[in-house]
Design an enzyme around this catalytic site. Sequence first.
Site, mmCIF file in Angstrom:
data_model
loop_
_atom_site.group_PDB
_atom_site.id
_atom_site.type_symbol
_atom_site.label_atom_id
_atom_site.label_comp_id
_atom_site.label_asym_id
_atom_site.label_seq_id
_atom_site.Cartn_x
_atom_site.Cartn_y
_atom_site.Cartn_z
ATOM 1 N N PRO A 1 0.786 -1.223 0.000
ATOM 2 C CA PRO A 1 0.000 0.000 0.000
ATOM 3 C C PRO A 1 0.825 1.284 0.000
ATOM 4 O O PRO A 1 1.850 1.370 0.675
ATOM 5 C CB PRO A 1 -0.819 -0.101 1.296
ATOM 6 C CG PRO A 1 -0.135 -1.120 2.119
ATOM 7 C CD PRO A 1 0.508 -2.069 1.166
ATOM 8 N N ASN A 2 0.338 2.213 -0.776
ATOM 9 C CA ASN A 2 0.860 3.586 -0.860
ATOM 10 C C ASN A 2 2.166 3.705 -1.643
ATOM 11 O O ASN A 2 2.643 4.817 -1.875
ATOM 12 C CB ASN A 2 1.017 4.217 0.538
ATOM 13 C CG ASN A 2 -0.313 4.287 1.263
ATOM 14 O OD1 ASN A 2 -1.263 4.826 0.721
ATOM 15 N ND2 ASN A 2 -0.401 3.717 2.449
ATOM 16 N N ARG B 1 5.073 11.076 -2.351
ATOM 17 C CA ARG B 1 4.778 10.733 -0.955
ATOM 18 C C ARG B 1 6.000 11.003 -0.075
ATOM 19 O O ARG B 1 7.053 10.386 -0.269
ATOM 20 C CB ARG B 1 4.442 9.244 -0.904
ATOM 21 C CG ARG B 1 4.262 8.690 0.480
ATOM 22 C CD ARG B 1 4.293 7.168 0.472
ATOM 23 N NE ARG B 1 3.995 6.663 1.780
ATOM 24 C CZ ARG B 1 4.200 5.403 2.166
ATOM 25 N NH1 ARG B 1 4.700 4.528 1.302
ATOM 26 N NH2 ARG B 1 3.917 5.019 3.375
ATOM 27 N N TYR C 1 11.138 9.025 1.458
ATOM 28 C CA TYR C 1 11.156 7.984 0.424
ATOM 29 C C TYR C 1 11.849 8.408 -0.870
ATOM 30 O O TYR C 1 12.000 7.586 -1.783
ATOM 31 C CB TYR C 1 9.714 7.530 0.118
ATOM 32 C CG TYR C 1 9.032 6.921 1.322
ATOM 33 C CD1 TYR C 1 9.484 5.730 1.879
ATOM 34 C CD2 TYR C 1 7.936 7.546 1.920
ATOM 35 C CE1 TYR C 1 8.872 5.170 2.992
ATOM 36 C CE2 TYR C 1 7.310 6.995 3.032
ATOM 37 C CZ TYR C 1 7.794 5.815 3.563
ATOM 38 O OH TYR C 1 7.190 5.258 4.673
ATOM 39 N N ASN D 1 8.288 -5.286 -0.709
ATOM 40 C CA ASN D 1 8.088 -4.121 0.148
ATOM 41 C C ASN D 1 6.598 -4.080 0.468
ATOM 42 O O ASN D 1 5.795 -3.601 -0.336
ATOM 43 C CB ASN D 1 8.529 -2.828 -0.541
ATOM 44 C CG ASN D 1 8.430 -1.640 0.408
ATOM 45 O OD1 ASN D 1 7.839 -1.735 1.487
ATOM 46 N ND2 ASN D 1 9.017 -0.512 0.010
ATOM 47 N N ALA E 1 3.043 -0.701 4.974
ATOM 48 C CA ALA E 1 2.530 -0.781 6.349
ATOM 49 C C ALA E 1 2.042 -2.178 6.711
ATOM 50 O O ALA E 1 1.999 -2.528 7.899
ATOM 51 C CB ALA E 1 1.403 0.238 6.531
ATOM 52 N N GLU F 1 12.648 -9.251 2.414
ATOM 53 C CA GLU F 1 11.820 -8.138 2.888
ATOM 54 C C GLU F 1 12.590 -6.855 2.657
ATOM 55 O O GLU F 1 13.773 -6.762 3.003
ATOM 56 C CB GLU F 1 11.528 -8.317 4.388
ATOM 57 C CG GLU F 1 10.785 -7.130 4.988
ATOM 58 C CD GLU F 1 10.611 -7.221 6.493
ATOM 59 O OE1 GLU F 1 10.607 -8.337 7.059
ATOM 60 O OE2 GLU F 1 10.483 -6.144 7.116
ATOM 61 N N HIS G 1 12.630 -2.447 2.595
ATOM 62 C CA HIS G 1 12.056 -1.129 2.890
ATOM 63 C C HIS G 1 12.988 -0.050 2.369
ATOM 64 O O HIS G 1 14.215 -0.163 2.508
ATOM 65 C CB HIS G 1 11.856 -0.946 4.397
ATOM 66 C CG HIS G 1 10.998 -2.011 4.982
ATOM 67 N ND1 HIS G 1 9.631 -2.026 4.822
ATOM 68 C CD2 HIS G 1 11.320 -3.139 5.657
ATOM 69 C CE1 HIS G 1 9.151 -3.106 5.396
ATOM 70 N NE2 HIS G 1 10.152 -3.804 5.905
ATOM 71 N N ARG H 1 12.828 4.898 12.755
ATOM 72 C CA ARG H 1 11.563 5.635 12.709
ATOM 73 C C ARG H 1 10.686 5.253 13.922
ATOM 74 O O ARG H 1 11.201 4.790 14.924
ATOM 75 C CB ARG H 1 10.887 5.355 11.367
ATOM 76 C CG ARG H 1 11.758 5.818 10.184
ATOM 77 C CD ARG H 1 11.093 5.550 8.847
ATOM 78 N NE ARG H 1 9.855 6.325 8.718
ATOM 79 C CZ ARG H 1 8.930 6.082 7.776
ATOM 80 N NH1 ARG H 1 9.111 5.099 6.897
ATOM 81 N NH2 ARG H 1 7.847 6.832 7.719
#
Length: 147
Positions: free
Chosen positions: A10-11, A18, A23, A79, A82, A103, A105, A112
């Site tokens: 998502p996103n 964004r 990012y 990725n 969330a 995985e 990111h 964070r």
Amino acid sequence: MKTVFVLNGPNLNLLGTREPAVYGAQTLADVEQLCAAACARHGFRLEFRQSNHEGVLVDWIHEAGRLHAAGELAGLVFNAGAYTHTSVALADAVKGTGVTLIELHISNVHAREAFRHHSYLAPVARAVMCGLGVQGYPLAIDALAGL
Ligand code: DQA
């Protein structure tokens, strides 16, 4: 020719606009180009996809799993956005199919908010990469080629 699945949750369709301070300025289309170049270098076929919907991502992991069972999958770079921090269903899909998962990111999730420090995917991942910006994607594909 083996396939690499690169799945984005998502996103991530909003990359480029964004939170650019987190990012970066590159779009998802730019990321796809980076992945395509890495796959071309290693002789992999690329399946590059994005969805905002958890069930769609589960279905795509199952699709990758069928290739894995046939010996035709180099691995899955994921990725999950969330959903990384919330989704038992995605972790179960990875475990249930046995796909080789990296995985990934873009940001360093450990630098964070605390809620980003836990991943449901990490225990079922071969490796976890974060904080390298979008360059992490081609590096993950290089890693799959080296396994
Ligand atoms: C992300 C980190 C996640 O915490 C966040 O929800 C994202 C993107 C990253 O690429 O840094 O959507 O996976």
